[in-house]
Design a protein around this motif. Structure first.
Motif, PDB file in Angstrom:
ATOM      1  N   LEU A  25      97.390  55.756 -17.917  1.00 45.54           N
ATOM      2  CA  LEU A  25      95.947  55.947 -18.103  1.00 45.54           C
ATOM      3  C   LEU A  25      95.528  55.546 -19.511  1.00 45.54           C
ATOM      4  CD1 LEU A  25      93.331  57.011 -16.786  1.00 45.54           C
ATOM      5  CD2 LEU A  25      93.944  59.271 -17.634  1.00 45.54           C
ATOM      6  N   ALA A  26      96.310  55.935 -20.508  1.00 40.81           N
ATOM      7  CA  ALA A  26      95.984  55.601 -21.902  1.00 40.81           C
ATOM      8  C   ALA A  26      96.097  54.103 -22.164  1.00 40.81           C
ATOM      9  CB  ALA A  26      96.906  56.369 -22.847  1.00 40.81           C
ATOM     10  N   ALA A  27      97.090  53.466 -21.581  1.00 42.82           N
ATOM     11  CA  ALA A  27      97.334  52.048 -21.855  1.00 42.82           C
ATOM     12  C   ALA A  27      96.500  51.107 -21.003  1.00 42.82           C
ATOM     13  CB  ALA A  27      98.821  51.731 -21.648  1.00 42.82           C
ATOM     14  N   GLU A  28      96.239  51.503 -19.749  1.00 44.72           N
ATOM     15  CA  GLU A  28      95.645  50.561 -18.807  1.00 44.72           C
ATOM     16  C   GLU A  28      94.317  50.996 -18.227  1.00 44.72           C
ATOM     17  OE1 GLU A  28      98.613  49.504 -15.888  1.00 44.72           O
ATOM     18  OE2 GLU A  28     100.177  49.511 -17.423  1.00 44.72           O
ATOM     19  N   GLY A  29      93.873  52.195 -18.540  1.00 45.24           N
ATOM     20  CA  GLY A  29      92.601  52.656 -18.013  1.00 45.24           C
ATOM     21  C   GLY A  29      92.759  53.378 -16.690  1.00 45.24           C
ATOM     22  N   PRO A  30      91.635  53.660 -16.040  1.00 46.14           N
ATOM     23  CA  PRO A  30      91.621  54.562 -14.883  1.00 46.14           C
ATOM     24  C   PRO A  30      92.032  53.956 -13.548  1.00 46.14           C
ATOM     25  CG  PRO A  30      89.410  53.863 -15.380  1.00 46.14           C
ATOM     26  CD  PRO A  30      90.305  53.272 -16.449  1.00 46.14           C
ATOM     27  N   THR A  31      92.899  52.963 -13.559  1.00 46.57           N
ATOM     28  CA  THR A  31      93.291  52.328 -12.300  1.00 46.57           C
ATOM     29  C   THR A  31      94.587  52.918 -11.746  1.00 46.57           C
ATOM     30  OG1 THR A  31      94.474  50.603 -13.493  1.00 46.57           O
ATOM     31  CG2 THR A  31      92.163  50.157 -12.899  1.00 46.57           C
ATOM     32  N   LEU A  32      94.815  54.197 -11.976  1.00 55.89           N
ATOM     33  CA  LEU A  32      96.044  54.845 -11.523  1.00 55.89           C
ATOM     34  C   LEU A  32      96.243  54.703 -10.025  1.00 55.89           C
ATOM     35  CD1 LEU A  32      95.768  58.278 -13.366  1.00 55.89           C
ATOM     36  CD2 LEU A  32      97.188  56.343 -14.012  1.00 55.89           C
TER      37      LEU A  32
END
Length: 188
Positions: A25-32
């Protein structure tokens, strides 16, 4: 609902999934995506889904500590003697918590109909009650701009969070943006 404590290996897997999801989440954003989180954590997809039946359940678990801390800050704002200081404390906490935790931002930007757990809905209800108390005291003292609804304020805060995430020097802009927001919502 009473739940039994997790076995040690299950607790480790849950913690590993949360740590991996937090890093993604911190590295790539909310695309979990749960399948991707399971793969990166080195656990089976079934293990991931046993702990978090949906992506939303994972996001809520990620946001839980921040939401709990926000509730504590909202309680402090609600207890403050000065109504306007209470508003400022509440909005500052709301901004800083969302900036620090994108999972919390996602939870707060959606409605209770999307909550995966009763715990999140309980947090949301408590926060709404506390925030309403702060805002009603400010309204009773004629400190808030007339006609400003609680939903308006929530949308304004979300907009400020979004604006703060754009560009550099976040720390330098937080207080400036907060002051602009506070001046904009103050009566007179």
């Amino acid at each position: 609902m009473v739940t039994s404590p997790l076995r040690a290996d299950a607790a480790r897997n849950r913690d590993l999934l949360l740590a991996t999801a937090r890093a993604v989440l911190a590295a790539e954003g909310p695309t979990l995506q749960l399948n991707d989180i399971a793969r990166r954590a080195g656990v089976g997809v079934g293990t991931a889904y046993r702990h978090f039946p949906t992506r939303r359940a994972l996001v809520e678990a990620l946001a839980d500590d921040a939401f709990t801390a926000l509730l504590g800050e909202a309680r402090e704002a609600n207890r403050h003697d000065d109504a306007w200081t209470g508003v400022a404390m509440l909005l500052r906490a709301l901004l800083l918590r969302q900036l620090a935790d994108p999972a919390l931002t996602e939870i707060l930007s959606t409605g209770p109909d999307q909550d995966a757990t009763e715990r999140t809905t309980g947090h949301r209800d408590e926060f709404t009650t506390l925030a309403r108390g702060v805002l009603e005291r400010a309204r009773a003292a004629d400190l808030l701009r007339p006609g400003l609804a609680d939903d308006d304020l929530q949308h304004l805060v979300c907009g400020v969070v979004f604006a703060l995430r754009i560009g550099d020097s976040l720390e330098e802009r937080v207080d400036r943006y907060l002051q602009v927001l506070l001046r904009g919502i103050r009566a007179g």
